[in-house]
Design a protein around this motif. Structure first.
Motif, PDB file in Angstrom:
ATOM      1  N   GLY A 379       0.778  -1.232   0.000  1.00  0.00           N
ATOM      2  CA  GLY A 379       0.000   0.000   0.000  1.00  0.00           C
ATOM      3  C   GLY A 379       0.803   1.272   0.000  1.00  0.00           C
ATOM      4  N   ALA A 380       1.902   1.295   0.740  1.00  0.00           N
ATOM      5  CA  ALA A 380       2.730   2.514   0.834  1.00  0.00           C
ATOM      6  C   ALA A 380       4.191   2.121   0.947  1.00  0.00           C
ATOM      7  CB  ALA A 380       2.297   3.344   2.038  1.00  0.00           C
ATOM      8  N   PRO A 381       4.776   1.642  -0.163  1.00  0.00           N
ATOM      9  CA  PRO A 381       6.162   1.154  -0.113  1.00  0.00           C
ATOM     10  C   PRO A 381       7.164   2.213   0.326  1.00  0.00           C
ATOM     11  CG  PRO A 381       5.388   1.374  -2.386  1.00  0.00           C
ATOM     12  CD  PRO A 381       4.194   1.510  -1.511  1.00  0.00           C
ATOM     13  N   ASN A 382       6.869   3.487   0.070  1.00  0.00           N
ATOM     14  CA  ASN A 382       7.811   4.530   0.477  1.00  0.00           C
ATOM     15  C   ASN A 382       7.868   4.684   2.001  1.00  0.00           C
ATOM     16  OD1 ASN A 382       5.100   5.534   0.220  1.00  0.00           O
ATOM     17  ND2 ASN A 382       5.889   7.591   0.604  1.00  0.00           N
ATOM     18  N   ALA A 383       6.859   4.146   2.713  1.00  0.00           N
ATOM     19  CA  ALA A 383       6.854   4.221   4.175  1.00  0.00           C
ATOM     20  C   ALA A 383       7.604   3.054   4.812  1.00  0.00           C
ATOM     21  CB  ALA A 383       5.411   4.229   4.686  1.00  0.00           C
ATOM     22  N   LEU A 384       7.926   2.034   4.022  1.00  0.00           N
ATOM     23  CA  LEU A 384       8.550   0.829   4.556  1.00  0.00           C
ATOM     24  C   LEU A 384       9.891   1.099   5.240  1.00  0.00           C
ATOM     25  CD1 LEU A 384       7.889  -2.131   4.819  1.00  0.00           C
ATOM     26  CD2 LEU A 384       9.062  -2.556   2.656  1.00  0.00           C
ATOM     27  N   PRO A 385      10.788   1.939   4.665  1.00  0.00           N
ATOM     28  CA  PRO A 385      12.059   2.208   5.358  1.00  0.00           C
ATOM     29  C   PRO A 385      11.868   2.770   6.758  1.00  0.00           C
ATOM     30  CG  PRO A 385      12.200   2.922   3.082  1.00  0.00           C
ATOM     31  CD  PRO A 385      10.759   2.565   3.335  1.00  0.00           C
ATOM     32  N   ASN A 386      10.866   3.653   6.939  1.00  0.00           N
ATOM     33  CA  ASN A 386      10.611   4.213   8.263  1.00  0.00           C
ATOM     34  C   ASN A 386      10.010   3.169   9.201  1.00  0.00           C
ATOM     35  OD1 ASN A 386      11.568   6.798   7.668  1.00  0.00           O
ATOM     36  ND2 ASN A 386       9.589   7.469   6.848  1.00  0.00           N
ATOM     37  N   VAL A 387       9.132   2.324   8.663  1.00  0.00           N
ATOM     38  CA  VAL A 387       8.516   1.273   9.474  1.00  0.00           C
ATOM     39  C   VAL A 387       9.580   0.336  10.032  1.00  0.00           C
ATOM     40  CG1 VAL A 387       7.007  -0.759   9.409  1.00  0.00           C
ATOM     41  CG2 VAL A 387       6.301   1.359   8.284  1.00  0.00           C
ATOM     42  N   LEU A 388      10.577   0.024   9.194  1.00  0.00           N
ATOM     43  CA  LEU A 388      11.615  -0.927   9.592  1.00  0.00           C
ATOM     44  C   LEU A 388      12.849  -0.259  10.198  1.00  0.00           C
ATOM     45  CD1 LEU A 388      11.502  -3.407   6.561  1.00  0.00           C
ATOM     46  CD2 LEU A 388      10.364  -3.598   8.779  1.00  0.00           C
ATOM     47  N   GLY A 389      12.897   1.057  10.168  1.00  0.00           N
ATOM     48  CA  GLY A 389      14.053   1.761  10.710  1.00  0.00           C
ATOM     49  C   GLY A 389      15.325   1.465   9.931  1.00  0.00           C
ATOM     50  N   VAL A 390      15.254   1.596   8.610  1.00  0.00           N
ATOM     51  CA  VAL A 390      16.385   1.257   7.733  1.00  0.00           C
ATOM     52  C   VAL A 390      17.448   2.354   7.758  1.00  0.00           C
ATOM     53  CG1 VAL A 390      17.083   0.732   5.358  1.00  0.00           C
ATOM     54  CG2 VAL A 390      14.894  -0.120   6.233  1.00  0.00           C
ATOM     55  N   LYS A 391      18.712   1.923   7.863  1.00  0.00           N
ATOM     56  CA  LYS A 391      19.847   2.831   7.785  1.00  0.00           C
ATOM     57  C   LYS A 391      20.936   2.193   6.924  1.00  0.00           C
ATOM     58  CE  LYS A 391      19.120   4.972  12.323  1.00  0.00           C
ATOM     59  NZ  LYS A 391      19.715   5.263  13.648  1.00  0.00           N
ATOM     60  N   VAL A 392      21.678   3.064   6.222  1.00  0.00           N
ATOM     61  CA  VAL A 392      22.755   2.592   5.341  1.00  0.00           C
ATOM     62  C   VAL A 392      24.032   3.360   5.669  1.00  0.00           C
ATOM     63  CG1 VAL A 392      23.469   2.191   2.965  1.00  0.00           C
ATOM     64  CG2 VAL A 392      21.042   2.205   3.523  1.00  0.00           C
ATOM     65  N   SER A 393      25.144   2.650   5.732  1.00  0.00           N
ATOM     66  CA  SER A 393      26.429   3.299   6.018  1.00  0.00           C
ATOM     67  C   SER A 393      27.535   2.575   5.275  1.00  0.00           C
ATOM     68  CB  SER A 393      26.715   3.313   7.517  1.00  0.00           C
ATOM     69  OG  SER A 393      26.802   1.985   8.007  1.00  0.00           O
ATOM     70  N   ALA A 394      28.681   3.238   5.172  1.00  0.00           N
ATOM     71  CA  ALA A 394      29.823   2.643   4.462  1.00  0.00           C
ATOM     72  C   ALA A 394      31.123   2.931   5.208  1.00  0.00           C
ATOM     73  CB  ALA A 394      29.901   3.187   3.042  1.00  0.00           C
ATOM     74  N   ASN A 395      32.040   1.975   5.115  1.00  0.00           N
ATOM     75  CA  ASN A 395      33.398   2.115   5.659  1.00  0.00           C
ATOM     76  C   ASN A 395      33.396   2.477   7.138  1.00  0.00           C
ATOM     77  OD1 ASN A 395      34.033   1.642   3.014  1.00  0.00           O
ATOM     78  ND2 ASN A 395      34.892   3.672   2.602  1.00  0.00           N
ATOM     79  N   ASP A 396      32.509   1.815   7.907  1.00  0.00           N
ATOM     80  CA  ASP A 396      32.496   2.057   9.356  1.00  0.00           C
ATOM     81  C   ASP A 396      32.920   0.810  10.119  1.00  0.00           C
ATOM     82  OD1 ASP A 396      30.349   0.473   8.785  1.00  0.00           O
ATOM     83  OD2 ASP A 396      28.830   1.879   9.523  1.00  0.00           O
TER      84      ASP A 396
END
Length: 396
Positions: A379-396
């Motif tokens: 229904g609202a795929p753009n809300a999925l990252p917030n629902v799941l608390g998605v974060k992306v990082s590199a070289n940490d």
């Protein structure tokens, strides 16, 4: 005379004792097999044997086969030997189970495996209870060298591997650990010209690595927490997954198995498929997502992949990296996820400038039921990252 009478009475008593004690102490091999199969119901399979022989604490199954639920035919096993079998409160404990070596061929492919054993096996007395005591458990399962050959040429080998489990002292859960070592794969047999070109460009004609997995399962709420699921290959990199979800209880497993059996028994395949979809939705409602992480640590493959892709585009690796960095925000903008878009674009830029590691995590503030995830995705795929608390990082 008195001495003779006393001796005779002692011999008679000893004989009577052996007559009455013998059957009580003898193992019932058929009962052992029956209880094993009662515990295997949750896995959807059955172990059968042409004959069961008992010799002291040793039980031998001759002509053994395994019949997985839904499989078109039984899997031949051969002779299975169980050493150190003892009765334990209506169930059984087995020191060691030894399986015959595997050498199976189908068309041009042959799979071979040796030294297959299980140790510390516990067969439950009552498999109907929804507790750890009702499960068929083992402390360690081991396999020696395993090979896969195609057309007489070995294309995959796996060294000695093992799976270990440990039940918590209070029976609250089980720890598990799997290790597949010395994995070697020969990719030179791939015939497709484009695939062969890519393999040669990446320098991975052969793969050399390992797979490790460890985690825990908690009985009460059915929480599965995989702390590490690492696929590590030299000159490629290490892909490490971790995740946690709840609701995977013994009752859930039994419900899933009963549903599968009901669907198999339905001769109407279209109707069975529709029922399967509904049943899957029902089962999914019982699961809850807790957290997940995907992490890739580069071991040289990224630079080679950029060089290869750049060459295909008539440029080079650094130019391809700049092109990807420029295209990433443009591609992501159509999904209306501004916060994740900025985070992902920054991570991609950092990683491509100096490929070390890239990490994607999903850590919601509170556990999320699977139906809510499915609803957001549809229904609202753009809300999925917030629902799941998605974060992306590199070289940490």
């Amino acid at each position: 005379m008195t001495h003779f009478s006393t001796t005779a009475r002692l011999l008679a008593a000893a004989t009577a004792l052996s007559v009455f004690a013998g059957p009580a102490l003898a193992l019932d091999g058929n009962d052992l097999l029956k209880k094993i199969n009662a515990a295997l119901v949750i896995q959807g399979g059955a172990l059968e044997a042409q004959s069961v022989a008992v010799d002291g604490s040793k039980v031998t199954l001759t002509g053994a086969t395994y019949n997985p639920s839904g499989a078109p035919q039984k899997m031949p096993i051969g002779t299975v030997t169980m050493d150190g079998v003892e009765e334990a409160e209506g169930g059984y404990t087995i020191d060691k189970v030894t399986f015959p070596n595997i050498n199976v061929s189908h068309e041009a492919t042959t799979i071979s495996a040796s030294d297959i054993t299980m140790s510390g096996v516990t067969v439950p007395a009552d498999a109907t209870k929804n507790t750890i005591e009702s499960l068929l458990l083992y402390e360690e399962a081991k396999t020696g060298a395993t090979t896969v050959a195609v057309g007489g040429k070995t294309v995959l080998t796996v060294g000695p591997s093992s799976v270990t489990t440990e039940v918590a002292d209070d029976n609250s859960g089980i720890d598990f650990d799997m290790a597949l070592n010395e994995i070697k794969a020969d990719l030179s047999i791939i015939d497709d010209p484009q695939s062969r070109e890519a393999i040669q460009a990446l320098g991975v004609n052969t793969l050399d690595g390992s797979i490790n997995l460890n985690g825990t399962w908690t009985q009460n709420d059915g929480t599965v927490a995989v702390e590490e699921y690492a696929i590590d290959f030299d000159k490629v990199g290490r892909l490490d997954l971790s995740f946690s979800f709840s609701g995977y209880t013994i009752d859930f497993l039994k419900s899933a198995q009963e549903t599968a059996k009901a669907l198999e028994a339905n001769p109407n395949k279209q109707e069975a498929q529709q029922a399967a979809n509904l049943a899957m939705l029902g089962l999914m409602q019982r699961l809850t997502f807790n957290a997940a992480q995907i992490r890739f640590e580069d071991d040289g493959v990224t630079a080679k992949a950029l060089d290869y892709a750049g060459k295909k585009q008539g440029s080079n690796g650094p130019q391809m990296a700049q092109m990807i960095k420029a295209m990433t925000p443009i591609v992501l903008s159509q999904y209306n996820i501004p916060e994740l878009q900025n985070m992902l674009s920054q991570a991609v830029n950092t990683y491509l400038d100096k490929p070390e590691n890239l990490t994607i995590t999903a850590e919601p503030a509170n556990p999320v039921p699977f139906p809510m995830i499915m609803g957001a995705a549809m229904g609202a795929p753009n809300a999925l990252p917030n629902v799941l608390g998605v974060k992306v990082s590199a070289n940490d």
